[in-house]
Design a protein around this motif. Structure first.
Motif, PDB file in Angstrom:
ATOM      1  N   GLN A   1      -9.496 -13.900  -3.437  1.00  0.00           N
ATOM      2  CA  GLN A   1      -8.482 -13.526  -4.425  1.00  0.00           C
ATOM      3  C   GLN A   1      -8.375 -14.579  -5.511  1.00  0.00           C
ATOM      4  O   GLN A   1      -8.175 -14.278  -6.678  1.00  0.00           O
TER       5      GLN A   1
ATOM      6  N   SER B   1      -6.183 -15.850  -1.001  1.00  0.00           N
ATOM      7  CA  SER B   1      -7.374 -16.312  -0.309  1.00  0.00           C
ATOM      8  C   SER B   1      -8.414 -16.741  -1.322  1.00  0.00           C
ATOM      9  O   SER B   1      -8.274 -16.579  -2.523  1.00  0.00           O
TER      10      SER B   1
ATOM     11  N   PRO C   1      -5.596 -17.728   5.433  1.00  0.00           N
ATOM     12  CA  PRO C   1      -4.241 -17.286   5.792  1.00  0.00           C
ATOM     13  C   PRO C   1      -3.693 -18.003   7.013  1.00  0.00           C
ATOM     14  O   PRO C   1      -2.481 -18.227   7.104  1.00  0.00           O
TER      15      PRO C   1
ATOM     16  N   ASN D   1     -13.149 -15.912   7.020  1.00  0.00           N
ATOM     17  CA  ASN D   1     -12.201 -15.825   5.902  1.00  0.00           C
ATOM     18  C   ASN D   1     -10.753 -15.884   6.374  1.00  0.00           C
ATOM     19  O   ASN D   1      -9.847 -16.058   5.567  1.00  0.00           O
ATOM     20  N   TRP D   2     -10.543 -15.722   7.685  1.00  0.00           N
ATOM     21  CA  TRP D   2      -9.183 -15.773   8.230  1.00  0.00           C
ATOM     22  C   TRP D   2      -8.631 -17.195   8.278  1.00  0.00           C
ATOM     23  O   TRP D   2      -7.438 -17.396   8.525  1.00  0.00           O
TER      24      TRP D   2
ATOM     25  N   SER E   1      -3.689  -2.022   2.340  1.00  0.00           N
ATOM     26  CA  SER E   1      -3.555  -3.107   1.360  1.00  0.00           C
ATOM     27  C   SER E   1      -3.939  -2.625  -0.038  1.00  0.00           C
ATOM     28  O   SER E   1      -3.352  -3.049  -1.040  1.00  0.00           O
TER      29      SER E   1
ATOM     30  N   GLU F   1      -3.986  -9.984   5.585  1.00  0.00           N
ATOM     31  CA  GLU F   1      -5.268 -10.642   5.339  1.00  0.00           C
ATOM     32  C   GLU F   1      -5.799 -11.298   6.609  1.00  0.00           C
ATOM     33  O   GLU F   1      -7.001 -11.234   6.910  1.00  0.00           O
TER      34      GLU F   1
ATOM     35  N   SER G   1      -6.930  -8.521   9.162  1.00  0.00           N
ATOM     36  CA  SER G   1      -8.084  -7.802   8.630  1.00  0.00           C
ATOM     37  C   SER G   1      -9.339  -8.659   8.700  1.00  0.00           C
ATOM     38  O   SER G   1     -10.412  -8.179   9.099  1.00  0.00           O
ATOM     39  N   ALA G   2      -9.228  -9.926   8.324  1.00  0.00           N
ATOM     40  CA  ALA G   2     -10.387 -10.831   8.366  1.00  0.00           C
ATOM     41  C   ALA G   2     -10.846 -11.063   9.800  1.00  0.00           C
ATOM     42  O   ALA G   2     -12.046 -11.132  10.072  1.00  0.00           O
TER      43      ALA G   2
END
Length: 314
Positions: A34, A31, A114, A110-111, A194, A157, A160-161
């Motif tokens: 990352q 992401s 992914p 932020n999703w 994670s 990811e 979670s986002a």
């Protein structure tokens, strides 16, 4: 959740992971967070003994590096995170809460990254999928089918986002508070697992780096015992020295990553296990330490990028 080479190597390269290792997941891309914090071997392959590199490093101002960091969403997030943790230490609860909410807003959607990866894989099957006929591969696959075969870090990811965004929308009053509370708990568990996985992968990668370092050191020792010297084999000796220096630098940043992950684990454990004793102090300390370590990695990455841009410019 925690708010917080110039020549080919003679041994295989491995990457430095910020939060997780993805080299075993074909098609996975980290992401934005990352990627920003991710220190790859190419980021660490500068020859610090080279006069041109030394001259370029002198030209790179710290202010320039901080400007590049703040230009990224992850950099802004780390700035708010450090400020938030400092306020927690000072027990400024209301201000800390406001800054925490601000950084959650900065990390909305932020999703999308992914999700883009999973959608892109609808036309390209993963190696882990069962074999099909060429006609079947040409047929468009459903999103659910593709998601089931996506690398676990991508799915983790994504969910979670999404959970983080739901919790943030609840704080904005757009959805029910009960739904937001459940989403926040789910996001905490995602972050907890994670982080555990990342710690294991970090340990595996450190073993790989240690093995490669031992191989290079063994080769250098054998050359010295056979009578070979830097004068008789200047190129090979120089390559070995550079390779060993690069591996040692990688190992150093892997240790930094391990320390950051340990701080993240301490922070999120207080939330997922509902620990009360010393929660404020421990979360303040672990969150601040995690933010500082992450910022150090970002600083190193952006500094090296600026040095490389100076070296490549005419």
């Amino acid at each position: 959740m925690n708010p917080l080479s110039s020549h080919p190597p003679r041994t295989p390269r491995t990457s430095i992971m910020s939060n997780s290792t993805h080299s075993f997941n074909p098609g996975f891309e980290p992401s934005e967070e990352q990627v920003d914090e991710h220190l790859t071997p190419d980021d660490l392959d500068l020859d610090e003994e080279d006069e041109k590199v030394k001259a370029a490093e002198k030209k790179v101002l710290k202010e320039e590096v901080w400007r590049e960091i703040i230009l990224t969403s992850n950099g802004r997030d780390k700035a708010f995170k450090i400020k938030w943790e400092l306020n927690l230490v000072q027990r400024l609860t209301e201000t800390a809460s406001g800054l925490s909410f601000t950084r959650k807003l900065l990390l909305l959607f932020n999703w999308l990254h992914p999700l883009t990866i999973i959608r892109a894989q609808q036309a390209v099957p993963y190696s882990s999928e069962p074999s099909k006929s060429s006609k079947g591969l040409q047929k468009a696959k459903s999103f659910l089918h593709t998601a089931l075969y996506a690398p676990p870090p991508v799915l983790l990811e994504l969910v979670s986002a999404c959970a983080d965004d739901v919790a943030t929308f609840a704080r904005l009053g757009l959805i029910g508070k009960r739904v937001g509370t459940s989403a926040e708990k789910f996001a905490d568990w995602c972050f907890f697992f994670s982080t555990l996985v990342s710690l294991v992968e970090n340990g595996v990668e450190r073993q790989m780096i240690t093995s490669l370092s031992a191989e290079v050191e063994g080769r250098m020792y054998n050359e010295s015992m056979s009578g070979a010297s830097a004068k008789s084999k200047p190129q090979a000796s120089k390559l070995d020295e550079k390779e060993l220096s690069r591996l040692q630098k990688q190992d150093y940043w892997l240790q930094v990553t391990r320390a950051k992950l340990a701080m993240d684990l301490i922070f999120v454990s207080y939330d997922v296990f509902r620990l009360k004793k010393g929660k404020t102090q421990m979360q303040a300390f672990s969150g601040l330490a995690s933010a500082i370590l992450s910022t150090a990695k970002l600083f190193e990455k952006h500094k090296n990028q600026l040095v490389k841009s100076l070296l490549s410019s005419p």
